[in-house]
Design a protein around this motif. Structure first.
Motif, mmCIF file in Angstrom:
data_model
loop_
_atom_site.group_PDB
_atom_site.id
_atom_site.type_symbol
_atom_site.label_atom_id
_atom_site.label_comp_id
_atom_site.label_asym_id
_atom_site.label_seq_id
_atom_site.Cartn_x
_atom_site.Cartn_y
_atom_site.Cartn_z
ATOM 1 N N UNK A 48 0.846 -1.187 0.000
ATOM 2 C CA UNK A 48 0.000 0.000 0.000
ATOM 3 C C UNK A 48 0.886 1.243 0.000
ATOM 4 N N UNK A 49 1.337 1.686 -1.175
ATOM 5 C CA UNK A 49 2.207 2.860 -1.230
ATOM 6 C C UNK A 49 1.558 4.122 -0.697
ATOM 7 N N UNK A 50 0.209 4.159 -0.696
ATOM 8 C CA UNK A 50 -0.460 5.366 -0.219
ATOM 9 C C UNK A 50 -0.180 5.629 1.253
ATOM 10 N N UNK A 51 0.238 4.602 1.989
ATOM 11 C CA UNK A 51 0.543 4.771 3.413
ATOM 12 C C UNK A 51 1.976 5.228 3.644
ATOM 13 N N UNK A 52 2.758 5.309 2.563
ATOM 14 C CA UNK A 52 4.149 5.726 2.688
ATOM 15 C C UNK A 52 4.270 7.234 2.471
ATOM 16 N N UNK A 53 5.279 7.806 3.042
ATOM 17 C CA UNK A 53 5.587 9.231 2.851
ATOM 18 C C UNK A 53 7.103 9.399 2.846
ATOM 19 N N UNK A 54 7.542 10.505 2.319
ATOM 20 C CA UNK A 54 8.973 10.762 2.233
ATOM 21 C C UNK A 54 9.551 10.326 0.902
ATOM 22 N N UNK A 55 10.873 10.281 0.776
ATOM 23 C CA UNK A 55 11.516 9.915 -0.490
ATOM 24 C C UNK A 55 11.201 8.480 -0.904
ATOM 25 N N UNK A 56 11.101 8.263 -2.202
ATOM 26 C CA UNK A 56 10.861 6.920 -2.720
ATOM 27 C C UNK A 56 12.075 6.031 -2.491
ATOM 28 N N UNK A 57 13.265 6.612 -2.599
ATOM 29 C CA UNK A 57 14.500 5.838 -2.443
ATOM 30 C C UNK A 57 15.060 6.038 -1.043
ATOM 31 N N UNK A 58 15.410 4.945 -0.429
ATOM 32 C CA UNK A 58 15.998 4.999 0.904
ATOM 33 C C UNK A 58 17.505 5.079 0.873
ATOM 34 N N UNK A 59 18.046 5.706 -0.126
ATOM 35 C CA UNK A 59 19.482 5.875 -0.280
ATOM 36 C C UNK A 59 19.737 7.195 -0.979
#
Length: 400
Positions: free
Chosen positions: A316-327
């Motif tokens: 569920x990407x809608x629950x994510x926030x912030x940058x798409x890449x964790x690097x």
């Protein structure tokens, strides 16, 4: 009567001394450090004195601050004083002392403080300024710099193998500095020496595309690296045609996977020449890669880690926030360069070539040039053509 006679004698002596001083016929003093001459015309006063091995000329006029300069000879000092007085009398004098005292390095420091923070990419400008401050020209006064100095710099950078566009941007910093100094810093008489030289024509157009088998080989080797974000970044670069900086700035708040869109806010669209569309349509593969990226952020929801490579649908990407890449962009670049430049690497391949690959693939899918431009963000057909490199073999079926 005796008092009047003495006064007249002294006045005659002073007038004779000033006349001789103006004509340059005063006898030199025995002590050269005390040698001086003064000449006056009306409300003008020029004073010339010897300071060690040099001569100092100073011009005073009511309503103007004292103007002074040091010369090698007395004649040079006298000529300068007469020229300055003539310019003042014609109301055309502009003080050049500030430009003669300010070095290029000092001007670059002021430019970095006042101008660079207002630019869109200040870090890049500061990098170019740091390079200029290491150059010998940074110690020269602004008024002493000539076009030939920068022509030599241009040629030296070419001999060092630097790209034409890199040299152009470095020279552009100095050219803009001179214009700012002339228009806003009070150096009205300062000429821009960059206007007198030939500018670099620009970088050579690249036509490097991924060769058959290189896409799969690159993706495999990037996936085997210690950075799990490198392979998805590579795929998204090819599927979306986004520039490197823009790609790593994408945030989950902008991603609409159900609609297969990325909606960029106005502040993230970039300048006119490096912009992105307000709404970027995504290919199905790009949507799957984004789901895989969401899976990396939600590892605890999966039983089978292999699903991360297949674009799982139960995230569920809608629950994510912030940058798409964790690097960071730099971390992925380190992995990329290590693989590309390895012994069994991929010669003459750069990350930005993936944008050329993406634009060419869109044309090969049959999209209209305006449709391709709406995806890549190019503002002109000429620049879009520069990024497009069709395979002539694919045209054979159309030619018949």
């Amino acid at each position: 009567m005796r008092f009047i006679a003495v006064l007249f004698f002294r006045l005659s002596y002073v007038l004779r001394r000033q006349k001789l001083a103006f004509a340059g016929n005063l006898p030199e003093r025995n002590n050269p450090d005390q040698a001086n001459s003064t000449f006056r015309m009306g409300i003008w006063m020029a004073y010339i004195s010897q300071r060690g091995a040099y001569w100092r000329a100073e011009v005073r006029k009511r309503g103007h601050k004292p103007i002074y300069r040091t010369f090698d000879t007395k004649q040079q000092a006298r000529d300068w004083a007469q020229r300055v007085e003539a310019e003042i009398s014609l109301n055309i004098f502009v003080d050049r002392s500030e430009a003669e005292r300010t070095t290029l390095g000092e001007a670059l420091d002021r430019y970095a403080r006042e101008i660079v923070p207002t630019k869109r990419y200040p870090s890049q400008e500061l990098t170019r300024i740091a390079r200029w401050k290491k150059n010998d020209l940074a110690w020269r006064p602004l008024a002493a710099l000539r076009g030939v100095d920068f022509a030599k710099y241009r040629d030296a950078r070419r001999a060092a193998g630097r790209a034409e566009n890199t040299i152009r941007l470095e020279l552009q910093v100095i050219s803009h500095l001179f214009e700012i100094a002339r228009k806003e810093w009070g150096f009205e008489t300062l000429m821009n020496p960059l206007k007198n030289i030939r500018k670099p024509t620009g970088s050579r157009a690249r036509d490097r595309r991924l060769l058959p088998g290189e896409f799969d080989a690159l993706r495999t080797r990037l996936a085997a690296s210690n950075n799990p974000w490198a392979a998805p970044a590579f795929e998204l670069a090819v599927e979306t045609s986004l520039r490197q900086g823009t790609l790593f700035n994408v945030r989950w708040e902008w991603v609409k996977i159900q609609d297969r869109m990325i909606e960029f806010p106005p502040e993230a669209r970039g300048a006119d020449n490096k912009g992105v569309p307000a709404r970027l349509p995504l290919t199905r593969r790009a949507a799957d890669v984004l789901r895989a990226l969401a899976a990396l952020w939600q590892r605890d929801r999966f039983i089978d880690p292999e699903l991360c490579q297949l674009g799982p649908v139960n995230v569920d990407p809608d629950k994510l926030s912030g940058p798409v890449f964790g690097t960071s962009c730099n971390a992925v670049q380190l992995v990329w360069k290590r693989i590309v430049k390895s012994e069994n690497g991929f010669p003459n391949l750069r990350w930005h070539d993936l944008r050329h690959e993406a634009a060419s693939r869109l044309f090969e899918k049959g999209l209209h040039p305006l449709e391709v431009a709406s995806v890549t963000g190019h503002r002109s057909m000429q620049m879009l053509k520069r990024y497009t490199h069709l395979n002539p073999a694919d045209l054979l079926t159309k030619l018949g």
